[in-house]
Design a protein around this motif. Structure first.
Motif, PDB file in Angstrom:
ATOM      1  N   HIS A 161       1.725 -29.075 -41.736  1.00  7.57           N
ATOM      2  CA  HIS A 161       2.121 -28.176 -42.563  1.00  7.57           C
ATOM      3  C   HIS A 161       0.996 -27.570 -42.979  1.00  7.57           C
ATOM      4  N   HIS A 162       0.039 -27.959 -43.456  1.00  4.98           N
ATOM      5  CA  HIS A 162      -1.101 -27.286 -43.981  1.00  4.98           C
ATOM      6  C   HIS A 162      -1.615 -26.313 -42.935  1.00  4.98           C
ATOM      7  N   GLU A 163      -1.575 -26.903 -41.680  1.00 10.38           N
ATOM      8  CA  GLU A 163      -2.169 -25.905 -40.525  1.00 10.38           C
ATOM      9  C   GLU A 163      -1.337 -24.435 -40.619  1.00 10.38           C
ATOM     10  N   GLY A 164      -0.031 -24.811 -40.706  1.00 16.32           N
ATOM     11  CA  GLY A 164       0.604 -23.537 -40.739  1.00 16.32           C
ATOM     12  C   GLY A 164       0.348 -22.765 -42.013  1.00 16.32           C
ATOM     13  N   ALA A 165       0.302 -23.324 -42.999  1.00 14.16           N
ATOM     14  CA  ALA A 165      -0.104 -22.588 -44.207  1.00 14.16           C
ATOM     15  C   ALA A 165      -1.349 -21.864 -44.135  1.00 14.16           C
ATOM     16  N   VAL A 166      -2.538 -22.491 -43.383  1.00 17.80           N
ATOM     17  CA  VAL A 166      -3.786 -21.873 -43.295  1.00 17.80           C
ATOM     18  C   VAL A 166      -3.696 -20.850 -42.391  1.00 17.80           C
ATOM     19  N   GLU A 167      -2.749 -20.850 -41.297  1.00 15.68           N
ATOM     20  CA  GLU A 167      -2.772 -19.620 -40.536  1.00 15.68           C
ATOM     21  C   GLU A 167      -2.039 -18.514 -41.163  1.00 15.68           C
ATOM     22  N   MET A 168      -0.966 -18.645 -41.780  1.00 13.81           N
ATOM     23  CA  MET A 168      -0.173 -17.637 -42.623  1.00 13.81           C
ATOM     24  C   MET A 168      -1.319 -16.908 -43.766  1.00 13.81           C
ATOM     25  N   ALA A 169      -2.175 -17.697 -44.424  1.00 11.78           N
ATOM     26  CA  ALA A 169      -3.104 -17.399 -45.434  1.00 11.78           C
ATOM     27  C   ALA A 169      -3.857 -16.543 -44.638  1.00 11.78           C
ATOM     28  N   LYS A 170      -4.627 -16.895 -43.594  1.00 13.17           N
ATOM     29  CA  LYS A 170      -5.649 -16.178 -42.834  1.00 13.17           C
ATOM     30  C   LYS A 170      -5.145 -14.798 -42.517  1.00 13.17           C
ATOM     31  N   THR A 171      -3.923 -14.778 -41.922  1.00 15.51           N
ATOM     32  CA  THR A 171      -3.053 -13.553 -41.878  1.00 15.51           C
ATOM     33  C   THR A 171      -3.133 -12.753 -42.976  1.00 15.51           C
ATOM     34  N   GLU A 172      -2.672 -12.984 -44.176  1.00 16.61           N
ATOM     35  CA  GLU A 172      -2.839 -12.295 -45.280  1.00 16.61           C
ATOM     36  C   GLU A 172      -4.065 -11.740 -45.650  1.00 16.61           C
ATOM     37  N   VAL A 173      -5.168 -12.870 -45.625  1.00 21.29           N
ATOM     38  CA  VAL A 173      -6.774 -12.269 -45.831  1.00 21.29           C
ATOM     39  C   VAL A 173      -7.075 -11.149 -44.987  1.00 21.29           C
ATOM     40  N   THR A 174      -6.750 -11.218 -43.849  1.00 21.65           N
ATOM     41  CA  THR A 174      -6.863 -10.006 -42.805  1.00 21.65           C
ATOM     42  C   THR A 174      -6.264  -8.846 -43.107  1.00 21.65           C
ATOM     43  N   GLU A 175      -4.830  -9.001 -43.378  1.00 20.28           N
ATOM     44  CA  GLU A 175      -3.831  -7.613 -43.365  1.00 20.28           C
ATOM     45  C   GLU A 175      -3.520  -7.080 -44.764  1.00 20.28           C
ATOM     46  N   GLY A 176      -3.524  -8.146 -45.710  1.00 22.44           N
ATOM     47  CA  GLY A 176      -3.045  -8.006 -47.081  1.00 22.44           C
ATOM     48  C   GLY A 176      -3.849  -6.734 -47.887  1.00 22.44           C
ATOM     49  N   ARG A 177      -3.241  -6.360 -48.919  1.00 24.26           N
ATOM     50  CA  ARG A 177      -3.788  -5.326 -49.800  1.00 24.26           C
ATOM     51  C   ARG A 177      -4.025  -5.614 -50.917  1.00 24.26           C
ATOM     52  N   ASN A 178      -2.910  -6.414 -51.552  1.00 25.47           N
ATOM     53  CA  ASN A 178      -3.191  -6.845 -53.085  1.00 25.47           C
ATOM     54  C   ASN A 178      -4.340  -7.748 -53.357  1.00 25.47           C
ATOM     55  N   ALA A 179      -5.182  -7.377 -54.378  1.00 26.52           N
ATOM     56  CA  ALA A 179      -6.344  -8.293 -54.481  1.00 26.52           C
ATOM     57  C   ALA A 179      -5.926  -9.793 -54.847  1.00 26.52           C
TER      58      ALA A 179
END
Length: 206
Positions: A161-179
């Motif tokens: 479960h955590h590995e899935g969350a980390v994957e999604m969070a890393k995508t947000e770090v790369t692609e997100g705009r909101n600080a």
């Protein structure tokens, strides 16, 4: 209905209520983490562009992150509640479940609050599009397990479960705009990678 299904629906209903239940957008299947050219919200922004609504700049990656991570967190809280309700659980596993619940419950409120502020669709209840989430059968097995078996099953499931969350969070770090969203994603990566190591160590010790 199984206990875990009741917990999940109640918790997610509360999260959706915090988000104001959206603004009349389509509530079909939850989008995946592929943001290329997808619509973000009322302004039709894509992952490559951004919108400012209510003073907060965000893009479709931010909205998708919040929309998917909130119910992902809800399931982690449900799993932790399930373990904490059992008898004869190793106190180290119980302590970890308590820590995960305490960290993720406020983050659910934070993310659903962002969705409301951005006038974005609220978090959905479907889990199949999210990496690392447990199936109904896997949740039933955790619900039925007891003692050391339950602790080991919880830990092994939560690693995934955590590995899935980390994957999604890393995508947000790369692609997100909101600080704020990017900051939360970085915090999730740091905290959950540390907890993954802790769970692996605990699984070896049990």
């Amino acid at each position: 209905m199984k206990k875990f299904l009741t917990i999940s629906s109640t918790a997610l209903a509360a999260a959706i209520a915090l988000a104001g239940c959206s603004a009349g957008t389509d509530s079909g299947s939850m989008p995946g983490m592929d943001h290329g050219g997808s619509s973000a919200g009322p302004t039709g922004t894509s992952a490559a562009t951004s919108a400012t609504l209510g003073g907060a700049e965000y893009n479709s990656a931010d909205a998708t992150f919040a929309r998917m991570m909130a119910p992902h967190h809800v399931q982690a809280v449900d799993m932790s509640n399930m373990l904490l309700a059992k008898q004869d659980i190793d106190p180290r596993a119980s302590a970890l479940a308590t820590k995960i619940k305490a960290a993720q419950a406020p983050e659910i409120e934070k993310m659903t609050g962002w969705l409301a502020a951005w006038n974005e669709p609220a978090a959905m209840s479907g889990m199949s599009a999210m990496t690392g989430t447990m199936s109904d059968d896997e949740m039933s097995k955790l619900d039925a397990a007891q003692g050391a078996e339950a602790a080991k099953l919880y830990l092994s499931q939560m690693v995934n479960h955590h590995e899935g969350a980390v994957e999604m969070a890393k995508t947000e770090v790369t692609e997100g705009r909101n600080a704020d969203a990017v900051a939360l994603a970085k915090s999730i990566v740091s905290a959950q990678e540390s907890e993954i190591k802790e769970m692996h160590d605990l699984l070896t010790a049990l």
